[in-house]
Design a protein around this motif. Sequence first.
Motif, PDB file in Angstrom:
ATOM      1  N   GLU A 147       0.796  -1.437   0.123  1.00 25.77           N
ATOM      2  CA  GLU A 147       0.173   0.218  -0.217  1.00 25.77           C
ATOM      3  C   GLU A 147       0.670   0.922  -0.005  1.00 25.77           C
ATOM      4  OE1 GLU A 147      -3.108   2.261   2.988  1.00 25.77           O
ATOM      5  OE2 GLU A 147      -2.573  -0.476   3.171  1.00 25.77           O
ATOM      6  N   LEU A 148       2.434   1.234   0.996  1.00 29.05           N
ATOM      7  CA  LEU A 148       2.828   2.486   0.915  1.00 29.05           C
ATOM      8  C   LEU A 148       2.988   2.608  -0.282  1.00 29.05           C
ATOM      9  CD1 LEU A 148       3.919   4.344   2.654  1.00 29.05           C
ATOM     10  CD2 LEU A 148       5.843   2.803   2.942  1.00 29.05           C
ATOM     11  N   GLN A 149       3.585   1.805  -1.053  1.00 33.76           N
ATOM     12  CA  GLN A 149       4.653   1.605  -2.753  1.00 33.76           C
ATOM     13  C   GLN A 149       3.507   2.167  -3.587  1.00 33.76           C
ATOM     14  OE1 GLN A 149       6.327  -2.572  -2.226  1.00 33.76           O
ATOM     15  NE2 GLN A 149       8.651  -1.751  -3.048  1.00 33.76           N
ATOM     16  N   ALA A 150       2.027   1.842  -3.351  1.00 26.84           N
ATOM     17  CA  ALA A 150       1.406   2.720  -4.416  1.00 26.84           C
ATOM     18  C   ALA A 150       0.908   3.900  -4.100  1.00 26.84           C
ATOM     19  CB  ALA A 150      -0.073   1.744  -3.906  1.00 26.84           C
ATOM     20  N   TYR A 151       1.429   4.292  -2.437  1.00 23.17           N
ATOM     21  CA  TYR A 151       1.207   5.706  -2.998  1.00 23.17           C
ATOM     22  C   TYR A 151       2.087   6.526  -4.167  1.00 23.17           C
ATOM     23  CZ  TYR A 151      -2.728   4.941   1.009  1.00 23.17           C
ATOM     24  OH  TYR A 151      -4.158   4.594   1.335  1.00 23.17           O
ATOM     25  N   PHE A 152       3.487   6.525  -3.356  1.00 18.83           N
ATOM     26  CA  PHE A 152       4.642   6.587  -4.001  1.00 18.83           C
ATOM     27  C   PHE A 152       4.394   6.455  -4.842  1.00 18.83           C
ATOM     28  CE2 PHE A 152       7.029   6.091   0.138  1.00 18.83           C
ATOM     29  CZ  PHE A 152       6.994   7.173   0.333  1.00 18.83           C
ATOM     30  N   GLU A 153       3.840   5.431  -5.514  1.00 23.15           N
ATOM     31  CA  GLU A 153       4.084   5.164  -7.382  1.00 23.15           C
ATOM     32  C   GLU A 153       2.216   6.010  -7.834  1.00 23.15           C
ATOM     33  OE1 GLU A 153       4.272   1.120  -7.177  1.00 23.15           O
ATOM     34  OE2 GLU A 153       5.942   0.864  -6.753  1.00 23.15           O
ATOM     35  N   GLY A 154       1.809   6.589  -7.087  1.00 23.64           N
ATOM     36  CA  GLY A 154      -0.027   7.385  -7.680  1.00 23.64           C
ATOM     37  C   GLY A 154      -1.149   5.918  -7.843  1.00 23.64           C
ATOM     38  N   ALA A 156      -2.649   4.406  -5.941  1.00 26.41           N
ATOM     39  CA  ALA A 156      -3.597   3.667  -4.822  1.00 26.41           C
ATOM     40  C   ALA A 156      -4.672   5.030  -5.251  1.00 26.41           C
ATOM     41  CB  ALA A 156      -2.972   4.380  -4.100  1.00 26.41           C
ATOM     42  N   ARG A 157      -6.236   4.554  -4.560  1.00 26.29           N
ATOM     43  CA  ARG A 157      -6.774   5.045  -5.380  1.00 26.29           C
ATOM     44  C   ARG A 157      -7.100   6.568  -4.121  1.00 26.29           C
ATOM     45  NH1 ARG A 157     -13.169   2.787  -2.766  1.00 26.29           N
ATOM     46  NH2 ARG A 157     -10.767   3.053  -0.794  1.00 26.29           N
ATOM     47  N   VAL A 158      -6.153   6.647  -2.985  1.00 25.58           N
ATOM     48  CA  VAL A 158      -6.157   8.179  -2.449  1.00 25.58           C
ATOM     49  C   VAL A 158      -5.209   8.472  -3.194  1.00 25.58           C
ATOM     50  CG1 VAL A 158      -6.410   9.411  -0.317  1.00 25.58           C
ATOM     51  CG2 VAL A 158      -8.417   7.492  -1.063  1.00 25.58           C
ATOM     52  N   HIS A 159      -3.938   9.408  -3.337  1.00 27.97           N
ATOM     53  CA  HIS A 159      -3.554  10.178  -3.165  1.00 27.97           C
ATOM     54  C   HIS A 159      -2.339  10.831  -2.348  1.00 27.97           C
ATOM     55  CE1 HIS A 159      -3.810   9.270  -7.706  1.00 27.97           C
ATOM     56  NE2 HIS A 159      -5.414   9.792  -7.878  1.00 27.97           N
ATOM     57  N   ALA A 160      -1.375  10.199  -2.491  1.00 28.77           N
ATOM     58  CA  ALA A 160      -0.542  11.355  -0.626  1.00 28.77           C
ATOM     59  C   ALA A 160       0.680  12.371  -1.844  1.00 28.77           C
ATOM     60  CB  ALA A 160       1.036  10.206  -0.859  1.00 28.77           C
ATOM     61  N   TYR A 161      -0.243  13.181  -1.491  1.00 28.67           N
ATOM     62  CA  TYR A 161       0.436  14.517  -1.572  1.00 28.67           C
ATOM     63  C   TYR A 161       1.325  15.238  -0.352  1.00 28.67           C
ATOM     64  CZ  TYR A 161      -2.818  14.469  -5.992  1.00 28.67           C
ATOM     65  OH  TYR A 161      -2.813  14.183  -6.866  1.00 28.67           O
ATOM     66  N   PRO A 162       2.452  15.630  -0.074  1.00 30.70           N
ATOM     67  CA  PRO A 162       3.382  15.264  -0.784  1.00 30.70           C
ATOM     68  C   PRO A 162       3.707  13.784  -0.920  1.00 30.70           C
ATOM     69  CG  PRO A 162       4.234  16.409  -0.003  1.00 30.70           C
ATOM     70  CD  PRO A 162       2.913  16.078   0.770  1.00 30.70           C
ATOM     71  N   GLY A 163       4.284  12.792  -2.117  1.00 30.61           N
ATOM     72  CA  GLY A 163       4.750  11.487  -1.777  1.00 30.61           C
ATOM     73  C   GLY A 163       4.664  11.111  -3.045  1.00 30.61           C
TER      74      GLY A 163
END
Length: 336
Positions: A147-154, A156-163
């Motif tokens: 899940e964590l890797q998916a946030y960095f890779e973009g 995931a359903r939800v987006h991590a900004y920044p990240g």
Amino acid sequence: MSSHSYKRFNGIPLSILDLAPINEGSDPAQSFKHTVDLAQAGERWGYKRYWVAEHHNMPGIASSATSVVIGHIASATQTIRVGSGGIMLPNHAPIVIAEQFGTLESMHPHRIDLGLGRAPGSDQATAYALRRTLHSSPDDFPEQVEELQAYFEGNARVHAYPGEGLSIPIWLLGSSGFSAQLAAAKGLPFSFASHFSPDYTLPALHLYRSQFQPSAILDKPYAMVAVNIFAADTEERAKWLATSQQQQFLSLRRGQPTALKPPIDNIDEVWSVTEKHAVEQSLLSPATIIGTKETVKAKLNAFLEQTEADEIIVNSQIFHHNDRLRSFEIVSELME
């Protein structure tokens, strides 16, 4: 990229692991001053990275808010890599870690490492206080890493900004075979906690190397191994300095963790034969090295031959700040 020119010991980099010790009679404010001082010195002396560890409910460890401490260290240094050794991922929502480390990497480009562990770094009551639920367990660690890797890779359903879109090196940390196998399967760098789990070092490294699957991140295994080093200008002083960590492990074994205690002249006065055996099992040679520069050099060489580590990270739970600095300075004198 950051132009940090680190030195090498026998061809490999050395790094620093800091638990930001809180000394008996002192406080966290002082611990953080010492941490910054050591990080700046480590940068000058040619260490490659400076990692801090997440622990909770421990009166002798100040680095519980690990991401905050990393930001503080990175702001006070220029080039050395700064990271977590590690973040205990089961304690956190992965998106929060993605955002925190995305923030750190945005502030300090190409200098941040994200080391991840699966232990709670605490007891059950503390784990509950951190998570408000114990539904998540260390067994969920592979999904949490994914899940964590998916946030960095973009992805995931939800987006991590920044990240999102940032390439922050993810390391898996372990003291057993579980993370070794996961790091191998995912093609990630692996760091092993020999400094408190010496017996499992070689089996875990063997698992990691034999099962390693090349990835976009790494084409071959990269293993960093942690050691305790107590270096001083005489053997006697080095042995004396090491009694602070021995007392720390003794207090943990008794279930009564304390602040880091000053060194004592005769440790045999404070532990039973059984306790001595148990503490020494955790702090076994060759992953705990005590002595002068010559002794440290010989033992570190032997440890390197045995483990074939790609990097060594040094932990030194030393009470007096000047002695701690001197210990890391002595080790740095072995680097070219």
